[in-house]
Motif scaffolding. Sequence first.
Motif, mmCIF file in Angstrom:
data_model
loop_
_atom_site.group_PDB
_atom_site.id
_atom_site.type_symbol
_atom_site.label_atom_id
_atom_site.label_comp_id
_atom_site.label_asym_id
_atom_site.label_seq_id
_atom_site.Cartn_x
_atom_site.Cartn_y
_atom_site.Cartn_z
ATOM 1 N N ASP A 64 0.856 -1.182 0.000
ATOM 2 C CA ASP A 64 0.000 0.000 0.000
ATOM 3 C C ASP A 64 0.897 1.238 0.000
ATOM 4 O OD1 ASP A 64 0.914 0.325 2.616
ATOM 5 O OD2 ASP A 64 -0.917 -0.459 3.504
ATOM 6 N N LEU A 65 0.291 2.407 0.096
ATOM 7 C CA LEU A 65 1.085 3.634 0.012
ATOM 8 C C LEU A 65 2.097 3.761 1.143
ATOM 9 C CD1 LEU A 65 -1.593 6.152 -1.237
ATOM 10 C CD2 LEU A 65 0.466 5.431 -2.441
ATOM 11 N N SER A 66 1.733 3.329 2.338
ATOM 12 C CA SER A 66 2.692 3.447 3.440
ATOM 13 C C SER A 66 3.871 2.499 3.234
ATOM 14 C CB SER A 66 2.012 3.190 4.784
ATOM 15 O OG SER A 66 1.518 1.878 4.849
ATOM 16 N N THR A 67 3.630 1.300 2.757
ATOM 17 C CA THR A 67 4.701 0.352 2.482
ATOM 18 C C THR A 67 5.564 0.845 1.331
ATOM 19 O OG1 THR A 67 3.181 -1.409 3.100
ATOM 20 C CG2 THR A 67 5.223 -2.068 2.035
ATOM 21 N N TYR A 68 4.927 1.356 0.301
ATOM 22 C CA TYR A 68 5.655 1.809 -0.886
ATOM 23 C C TYR A 68 6.670 2.893 -0.539
ATOM 24 C CZ TYR A 68 6.719 3.948 -5.332
ATOM 25 O OH TYR A 68 7.391 4.457 -6.405
ATOM 26 N N PHE A 69 6.266 3.845 0.292
ATOM 27 C CA PHE A 69 7.154 4.964 0.580
ATOM 28 C C PHE A 69 8.121 4.729 1.743
ATOM 29 C CE2 PHE A 69 4.052 7.758 -1.716
ATOM 30 C CZ PHE A 69 4.938 8.155 -2.699
ATOM 31 N N THR A 70 7.922 3.708 2.552
ATOM 32 C CA THR A 70 8.784 3.578 3.725
ATOM 33 C C THR A 70 9.658 2.339 3.760
ATOM 34 O OG1 THR A 70 7.022 2.527 5.005
ATOM 35 C CG2 THR A 70 7.224 4.911 5.192
ATOM 36 N N GLN A 71 9.243 1.244 3.173
ATOM 37 C CA GLN A 71 9.981 -0.001 3.373
ATOM 38 C C GLN A 71 10.478 -0.648 2.098
ATOM 39 O OE1 GLN A 71 7.371 -2.712 5.354
ATOM 40 N NE2 GLN A 71 7.012 -1.355 7.063
ATOM 41 N N TRP A 72 10.077 -0.189 1.000
ATOM 42 C CA TRP A 72 10.203 -1.040 -0.164
ATOM 43 C C TRP A 72 10.770 -0.302 -1.364
ATOM 44 C CZ3 TRP A 72 6.495 -1.347 -4.418
ATOM 45 C CH2 TRP A 72 6.760 -2.416 -5.264
ATOM 46 N N SER A 73 11.564 -1.006 -2.120
ATOM 47 C CA SER A 73 12.176 -0.437 -3.310
ATOM 48 C C SER A 73 12.068 -1.448 -4.447
ATOM 49 C CB SER A 73 13.648 -0.149 -3.019
ATOM 50 O OG SER A 73 14.332 0.207 -4.184
ATOM 51 N N THR A 74 11.671 -0.982 -5.601
ATOM 52 C CA THR A 74 11.610 -1.853 -6.772
ATOM 53 C C THR A 74 12.007 -1.066 -8.005
ATOM 54 O OG1 THR A 74 10.285 -3.490 -7.933
ATOM 55 C CG2 THR A 74 9.183 -1.440 -7.348
ATOM 56 N N GLN A 75 11.939 -1.702 -9.118
ATOM 57 C CA GLN A 75 12.297 -1.079 -10.389
ATOM 58 C C GLN A 75 11.128 -1.234 -11.367
ATOM 59 O OE1 GLN A 75 15.022 0.647 -10.731
ATOM 60 N NE2 GLN A 75 15.762 0.076 -8.705
ATOM 61 N N PRO A 76 10.996 -0.298 -12.318
ATOM 62 C CA PRO A 76 9.886 -0.386 -13.273
ATOM 63 C C PRO A 76 9.843 -1.702 -14.059
ATOM 64 C CG PRO A 76 10.867 1.781 -13.363
ATOM 65 C CD PRO A 76 11.744 0.947 -12.459
ATOM 66 N N LEU A 77 10.992 -2.347 -14.276
ATOM 67 C CA LEU A 77 10.981 -3.579 -15.068
ATOM 68 C C LEU A 77 10.164 -4.687 -14.407
ATOM 69 C CD1 LEU A 77 13.295 -6.283 -14.560
ATOM 70 C CD2 LEU A 77 14.372 -4.193 -13.777
ATOM 71 N N THR A 78 9.840 -4.556 -13.129
ATOM 72 C CA THR A 78 9.107 -5.614 -12.433
ATOM 73 C C THR A 78 7.608 -5.400 -12.438
ATOM 74 O OG1 THR A 78 9.046 -4.651 -10.199
ATOM 75 C CG2 THR A 78 11.076 -5.784 -10.862
ATOM 76 N N MET A 79 7.152 -4.224 -12.818
ATOM 77 C CA MET A 79 5.732 -3.939 -12.636
ATOM 78 C C MET A 79 4.880 -4.249 -13.864
ATOM 79 S SD MET A 79 5.439 0.164 -12.471
ATOM 80 C CE MET A 79 5.491 1.197 -13.894
ATOM 81 N N LEU A 80 3.647 -4.567 -13.553
ATOM 82 C CA LEU A 80 2.596 -4.719 -14.557
ATOM 83 C C LEU A 80 1.391 -4.007 -13.961
ATOM 84 C CD1 LEU A 80 1.574 -7.511 -16.809
ATOM 85 C CD2 LEU A 80 -0.127 -6.835 -15.122
#
Length: 194
Positions: free
Chosen positions: A75-91
Motif C-alpha cells: 500500500d502507500l505506506s509500504t511503498y514509501f517507507t519499506q520497499w524499493s523496486t524497479q519499473p521492469l518488475t511492474m505490470l
Amino acid sequence: YNYSRVKGKYVAYCEGDDYWTDSKKLQKQVDFMEAHPDYSICWHRCRLNYIDRGVVTDDNCDAILPVREEGVNIDLSTYFTQWSTQPLTMLFRSSMFDIHRPDKYRYYRDQHEMYHLLKNGKGYLFSFFGGVYVQHEGGIFSSLSWSSRGDVGVQVARELYEQNKDEYTLKYYEDVLQWQIYSEGHVLKKKLKY
C-alpha cells in the motif's frame, strides 16, 4: 509519449538495458490481476547488476516478504517507507492509469506512476525473481554526480508532495530531505543547502 499508444488491458515495462529472466513472468502477473480486479498494479522481485563494480545483489524486498510466502500486499505506506523496486518488475492495469497525469508534473518519474496507481487500487509484490535491473555509469541518472542525484530526488519528492499533500507524500518528502542533508553534510562534507 507512449502512453497514448497503449491499447492493451495491461502495461509492463522493460527498459533497454534491463531484462526479464522468468519466461512466465507476464503470465503470472496477468493471471493474478485477472483474479483480483481491485488491484491496480503488481510487481516481482529483481536482482541488481552493478556492471561497473561487477556485483550482482538481490533487491531490497527481504524485509517485507515473509519467508516462503508467494507475495505480499503493498500500500502507500509500504511503498514509501519499506520497499524499493524497479519499473521492469511492474505490470499495471491501463484502465486505472490516467495517461494525462505525467503532463501535470515537471519531474515525472516512476514514483509518481506507482503512487497514483496505488491511490486507484491495491498493489501486490510477488516473491519470485523475474528480472535484472542493470546499473552502470553510462545510464542517464547514473551519469549525474552524487549531489545532483540528491537534488533531483528532492525535486521529485517536493513536487509529488506539493501536488498531492497527503501523509504519504509528506513522509516521503521528509525522508528524501533527511537523506540529502545527511549525504551532503556527512558523506560529501559540503555546506548544507537544505
